[in-house]
Design a protein around this motif. Structure first.
Motif, mmCIF file in Angstrom:
data_model
loop_
_atom_site.group_PDB
_atom_site.id
_atom_site.type_symbol
_atom_site.label_atom_id
_atom_site.label_comp_id
_atom_site.label_asym_id
_atom_site.label_seq_id
_atom_site.Cartn_x
_atom_site.Cartn_y
_atom_site.Cartn_z
ATOM 1 N N ARG A 193 4.825 -1.750 22.664
ATOM 2 C CA ARG A 193 4.792 -1.502 21.125
ATOM 3 C C ARG A 193 3.102 -1.263 20.733
ATOM 4 N N VAL A 194 2.380 -2.011 21.478
ATOM 5 C CA VAL A 194 0.902 -1.786 21.139
ATOM 6 C C VAL A 194 0.509 -0.388 21.554
ATOM 7 N N GLY A 195 0.977 0.115 23.036
ATOM 8 C CA GLY A 195 0.757 1.252 23.429
ATOM 9 C C GLY A 195 1.214 2.400 22.570
ATOM 10 N N ARG A 196 2.569 2.104 21.956
ATOM 11 C CA ARG A 196 3.127 3.265 21.013
ATOM 12 C C ARG A 196 2.181 3.376 19.801
ATOM 13 N N LEU A 197 1.769 2.257 19.061
ATOM 14 C CA LEU A 197 1.202 2.495 18.115
ATOM 15 C C LEU A 197 -0.128 3.294 18.431
ATOM 16 N N ARG A 198 -0.972 2.819 19.415
ATOM 17 C CA ARG A 198 -2.006 3.241 19.645
ATOM 18 C C ARG A 198 -2.192 4.875 19.949
ATOM 19 N N GLN A 199 -0.989 5.221 20.661
ATOM 20 C CA GLN A 199 -0.832 6.630 21.041
ATOM 21 C C GLN A 199 -0.526 7.416 19.713
ATOM 22 N N ALA A 200 0.113 6.620 18.877
ATOM 23 C CA ALA A 200 0.554 7.325 17.664
ATOM 24 C C ALA A 200 -0.658 7.596 16.402
ATOM 25 N N GLY A 201 -1.986 7.105 16.937
ATOM 26 C CA GLY A 201 -3.060 6.750 16.039
ATOM 27 C C GLY A 201 -2.960 5.757 15.069
ATOM 28 N N CYS A 202 -2.449 4.670 15.422
ATOM 29 C CA CYS A 202 -2.277 3.489 14.505
ATOM 30 C C CYS A 202 -3.059 2.530 14.846
ATOM 31 N N GLU A 203 -3.683 1.543 13.890
ATOM 32 C CA GLU A 203 -4.560 0.373 14.345
ATOM 33 C C GLU A 203 -3.634 -0.778 14.232
ATOM 34 N N SER B 152 0.898 -1.075 0.056
ATOM 35 C CA SER B 152 0.000 0.104 -0.072
ATOM 36 C C SER B 152 0.757 1.457 -0.037
ATOM 37 N N THR B 153 0.281 2.416 -0.318
ATOM 38 C CA THR B 153 0.978 3.661 -0.347
ATOM 39 C C THR B 153 0.542 4.472 0.813
ATOM 40 N N ARG B 154 -0.294 3.974 1.850
ATOM 41 C CA ARG B 154 -0.758 4.511 3.139
ATOM 42 C C ARG B 154 0.502 5.151 3.647
ATOM 43 N N HIS B 155 0.471 6.094 4.369
ATOM 44 C CA HIS B 155 1.656 6.539 5.251
ATOM 45 C C HIS B 155 1.344 7.393 6.525
ATOM 46 N N THR B 156 0.021 7.833 6.648
ATOM 47 C CA THR B 156 -0.059 8.709 7.890
ATOM 48 C C THR B 156 -0.624 7.615 8.791
ATOM 49 N N PRO B 157 -0.256 7.926 10.311
ATOM 50 C CA PRO B 157 -0.869 7.054 11.252
ATOM 51 C C PRO B 157 -2.342 6.820 11.233
ATOM 52 N N PRO C 55 9.104 6.165 8.109
ATOM 53 C CA PRO C 55 9.861 5.901 8.897
ATOM 54 C C PRO C 55 9.742 5.998 10.311
ATOM 55 N N GLN C 56 8.889 7.026 10.698
ATOM 56 C CA GLN C 56 8.643 7.197 11.987
ATOM 57 C C GLN C 56 7.681 6.175 12.710
ATOM 58 N N ILE C 57 6.782 5.726 11.955
ATOM 59 C CA ILE C 57 5.961 4.553 12.221
ATOM 60 C C ILE C 57 6.806 3.257 12.470
ATOM 61 N N ALA C 58 7.536 3.079 11.514
ATOM 62 C CA ALA C 58 8.363 1.927 11.704
ATOM 63 C C ALA C 58 9.347 2.083 12.796
ATOM 64 N N SER C 59 9.715 3.132 13.126
ATOM 65 C CA SER C 59 10.837 3.386 14.448
ATOM 66 C C SER C 59 9.964 3.418 15.850
ATOM 67 N N LEU C 60 8.494 3.065 15.653
ATOM 68 C CA LEU C 60 7.862 2.972 16.867
ATOM 69 C C LEU C 60 7.876 1.231 17.324
ATOM 70 N N LEU C 61 8.412 0.544 16.199
ATOM 71 C CA LEU C 61 8.326 -0.735 16.276
ATOM 72 C C LEU C 61 9.877 -1.497 16.494
ATOM 73 N N TYR C 62 10.661 -0.971 15.645
ATOM 74 C CA TYR C 62 12.202 -1.722 15.148
ATOM 75 C C TYR C 62 13.046 -1.237 16.141
ATOM 76 N N ALA C 63 13.609 -2.199 16.716
ATOM 77 C CA ALA C 63 14.818 -1.705 17.760
ATOM 78 C C ALA C 63 16.014 -1.389 17.018
ATOM 79 N N GLY C 64 16.249 -1.806 15.647
ATOM 80 C CA GLY C 64 17.549 -1.207 14.856
ATOM 81 C C GLY C 64 17.079 -0.045 14.115
ATOM 82 N N PRO C 65 18.005 0.474 13.414
ATOM 83 C CA PRO C 65 18.232 1.689 12.374
ATOM 84 C C PRO C 65 17.189 1.221 11.427
#
Ligand code: LIP
Length: 265
Positions: A170-180, A144-149, A249-259
């Motif tokens: 991780r779930v908490g960070r996603l929900r606080q960012a507005g992601c499902e 997909s091309t969706r990119h906003t939280p 990348p901001q959403i990915a960084s909520l999840l992935y510990a690496g760069p």
């Protein structure tokens, strides 16, 4: 021109999925053996992996194979490595839930090159190989091309291989960012969602290579990105995996510990 290993793996994944469905439907039910808390192996897992091993040994005798249930059969000189989960999502499968799949990948000298995931209950199969972008049931598949939280759905996986608190954080960070978020209990199902553009990201800590390898190939072939420790390390131990559409990348960084590369990875 059709790639021989891709055509072979596509047909084999279909045959494996049908065998699993037939064994689950057989009178008398399935023999089930616990491997650990919420972790099981059934007679179908073993029979499917046996089928895959026999077929590959007959057609590509020089290749090795790493399977979830049977471990590693080393390659002969000049051979590559098949990486197989005969039934991913076994807990779902044995309960009659639809979220399970057959995962077959191949790695040659240049690394992961072929991937097939078959989800037999919804009759979906994705395949990709050298010179062959990812297809879903023979038609092009794209992330997909969706990119906003507020329009992002993340598929998550977790297991006893990580602390519960890490997952819930991780779930908490996603929900606080507005992601499902969603959690299917089978990496192949979560990965297929990203590959086919139904979700934006799949993340799991400590995921085994046989759960992830085909999905990594398929995501890349569908225009997505995959972050993990690299095949050599992943073959030795479960690793963190992020497969995504490469958009935010901001959403990915909520999840992935690496760069997380700004351009997607
Ligand atoms: C499962 C994965 C899932 C993971 C489970 C298990 P299995 O595979 O698909 O993502 O969280 O721990 O590894 O064991 O059903 O083939």
């Amino acid at each position: 021109m059709t790639d021989a290993r891709l055509a072979f793996a596509t047909d084999l994944a279909r045959e494996a999925g049908l065998l699993a469905q037939q064994m689950r439907a057989a009178p008398g039910g399935l023999e089930i053996v616990p491997k650990g808390p919420q972790d099981f192996v059934t007679a179908a897992d073993l029979a499917v992996e046996h089928l895959v091993r026999d077929r590959i040994a007959a057609v590509f005798p020089q290749d090795g194979l790493l399977g979830e249930e049977g471990g590693l059969r080393p390659a002969k000189p000049g051979g590559g490595l098949w990486i197989v989960d005969p039934i991913d999502g076994t807990t779902n499968f044995l309960r009659g839930l639809a979220d399970w799949g057959v995962s077959i990948a191949f790695a040659g000298d240049a690394g992961l090159s072929h991937g097939v995931i078959c989800l037999p209950d919804p009759a979906e199969l994705c395949a990709a190989g050298p010179g062959h972008s990812t297809t879903l049931n023979g038609r092009p598949a794209r992330v997909s091309t969706r990119h906003t939280p507020d329009q992002t759905v993340v598929a998550l996986g977790t297991s006893d291989r990580e602390p519960v608190a890490d997952y819930t954080a991780r779930v908490g960070r996603l929900r606080q960012a507005g992601c499902e978020y969603r959690r299917a209990g089978a990496a192949t199902v979560g990965l297929m969602g990203v590959i086919c553009g139904r979700t934006e990201t799949y993340h799991e800590n400590a995921l085994n290579i046989w759960d992830a390898a085909a999905g990594i190939v398929l995501a890349r072939g569908a225009g997505g990105q995959a972050l993990h420790a690299g095949l050599d390390r992943h073959l030795l131990a479960p690793c963190e995996v992020l497969v995504w559409n490469g958009q935010n990348p901001q959403i990915a960084s909520l999840l992935y510990a690496g760069p997380v590369p700004v351009n997607g990875g």
